[in-house]
Write a protein that holds these residues in place. Structure first.
Motif, short mmCIF file in Angstrom:
data_model
loop_
_atom_site.label_atom_id
_atom_site.label_comp_id
_atom_site.label_asym_id
_atom_site.label_seq_id
_atom_site.Cartn_x
_atom_site.Cartn_y
_atom_site.Cartn_z
N ARG A 244 0.68 -0.83 -0.11
CA ARG A 244 -0.01 -0.21 0.03
C ARG A 244 0.88 1.85 0.00
NH1 ARG A 244 -2.74 -3.20 3.37
NH2 ARG A 244 -1.90 -1.62 5.26
N LEU A 245 1.88 1.32 0.59
CA LEU A 245 3.03 2.64 0.51
C LEU A 245 3.84 2.55 -0.80
CD1 LEU A 245 4.58 1.89 4.50
CD2 LEU A 245 2.43 3.91 3.56
N GLY A 246 3.90 1.21 -1.28
CA GLY A 246 5.02 1.55 -2.25
C GLY A 246 6.02 1.24 -1.65
N GLN A 247 6.77 1.08 -0.99
CA GLN A 247 8.03 0.78 -0.59
C GLN A 247 8.23 -0.59 0.25
OE1 GLN A 247 9.97 3.85 0.13
NE2 GLN A 247 8.21 5.01 -0.10
N PRO A 248 8.25 -1.51 -1.50
CA PRO A 248 8.61 -2.86 -0.47
C PRO A 248 10.21 -3.41 -0.40
CG PRO A 248 8.08 -2.66 -2.69
CD PRO A 248 8.14 -1.50 -2.44
N ALA A 249 11.11 -2.65 -1.26
CA ALA A 249 12.53 -2.64 -0.70
C ALA A 249 12.93 -2.40 0.36
CB ALA A 249 13.15 -2.70 -2.23
N ALA A 250 12.65 -1.17 1.08
CA ALA A 250 13.25 -0.23 1.73
C ALA A 250 13.12 -0.11 3.14
CB ALA A 250 12.54 1.58 0.75
N VAL A 251 11.86 -1.34 3.33
CA VAL A 251 11.64 -1.65 4.58
C VAL A 251 13.21 -2.84 5.06
CG1 VAL A 251 10.26 -2.26 6.35
CG2 VAL A 251 9.38 -1.15 4.44
N ARG A 252 13.82 -2.56 6.45
CA ARG A 252 13.86 -3.25 7.02
C ARG A 252 14.09 -3.75 8.48
NH1 ARG A 252 19.66 -1.56 10.75
NH2 ARG A 252 20.12 -3.12 11.44
N HIS A 253 13.75 -5.25 8.51
CA HIS A 253 12.76 -6.19 9.54
C HIS A 253 14.01 -7.07 10.34
CE1 HIS A 253 11.27 -10.52 10.73
NE2 HIS A 253 11.22 -9.19 10.88
N ILE A 254 13.99 -6.52 11.89
CA ILE A 254 15.15 -6.50 12.69
C ILE A 254 14.59 -8.07 13.73
CG2 ILE A 254 16.52 -6.07 14.07
CD1 ILE A 254 16.11 -3.70 11.75
N PRO A 255 14.68 -9.34 13.22
CA PRO A 255 13.85 -10.37 14.39
C PRO A 255 14.74 -10.21 15.69
CG PRO A 255 14.90 -11.56 12.44
CD PRO A 255 15.49 -10.12 12.38
N ILE A 256 13.95 -10.19 16.68
CA ILE A 256 14.31 -9.67 18.27
C ILE A 256 14.23 -10.97 18.81
CG2 ILE A 256 14.46 -8.03 20.05
CD1 ILE A 256 15.67 -7.15 18.28
N GLU A 257 13.16 -10.99 18.80
CA GLU A 257 12.34 -12.56 19.66
C GLU A 257 13.01 -12.05 20.72
OE1 GLU A 257 10.21 -14.63 18.27
OE2 GLU A 257 10.47 -13.47 16.27
N GLY A 258 13.20 -11.22 21.52
CA GLY A 258 12.25 -10.93 23.18
C GLY A 258 14.10 -11.80 23.48
N ASP A 259 15.02 -11.40 22.68
CA ASP A 259 16.49 -11.34 23.02
C ASP A 259 16.76 -10.65 23.03
OD1 ASP A 259 18.76 -11.76 22.54
OD2 ASP A 259 19.31 -13.55 21.41
#
Length: 149
Positions: free
Chosen positions: A109-124
């Motif tokens: 919807r935002l038109g920003q598919p490649a620019a987003v950075r995902h950081i998994p934390i998982e409570g660590d």
């Protein structure tokens, strides 16, 4: 869960004043609102060019007792043309396996598919601290005019 970041300029611990709108200060604020052992994921979205006075915004999830996730957004709200405080809003709850699809839908919807950075934390806690340290380093490498040093 909608509250303001303190108006005082936070300190990074080494005597240096930190911009309350910096990524490190904003993530620190999130870590004070939701304990890092409950933070599952963080997504960093760049400022949106089509939104006036846009700044980087975050999506993040917290781990619920039943294993599901609560989904939140955090954005800076301007006052008199400058970012002044961070607003955090809970948008809902979902099973953990549904969250990636929700985020992908938002990216489309935002038109920003490649620019987003995902950081998994998982409570660590170590992952959370590493994200904070990376953010401090990134903030330190940008001067106030937004130009790299």
């Amino acid at each position: 869960m909608d509250a303001k970041v303190t108006k005082d300029m936070p300190h990074s611990g080494n005597g240096i004043t930190v911009d309350p709108g910096s990524r490190a200060a904003r993530l620190g604020d999130l870590g004070r609102r939701i304990p890092p052992p409950r933070i599952a994921d963080v997504w960093l979205f760049p400022p949106l060019p089509q939104v006036e006075e846009s700044s980087e915004f975050f999506l993040f999830t917290s781990i619920l007792e039943d294993g599901g996730r609560a989904l939140y957004s955090a954005r800076m709200v301007p006052a008199n043309g400058t970012p002044s405080h961070q607003v955090v809003v809970e948008h809902g709850r979902a099973p953990a396996n549904r969250v990636p699809g929700l985020v992908a839908g938002l990216q489309r919807r935002l038109g920003q598919p490649a620019a987003v950075r995902h950081i998994p934390i998982e409570g660590d806690g170590a992952r959370w601290e590493a994200l904070l340290e990376q953010s401090r380093e990134a903030d330190a490498s940008v001067d106030p005019a937004g130009q790299g040093r």
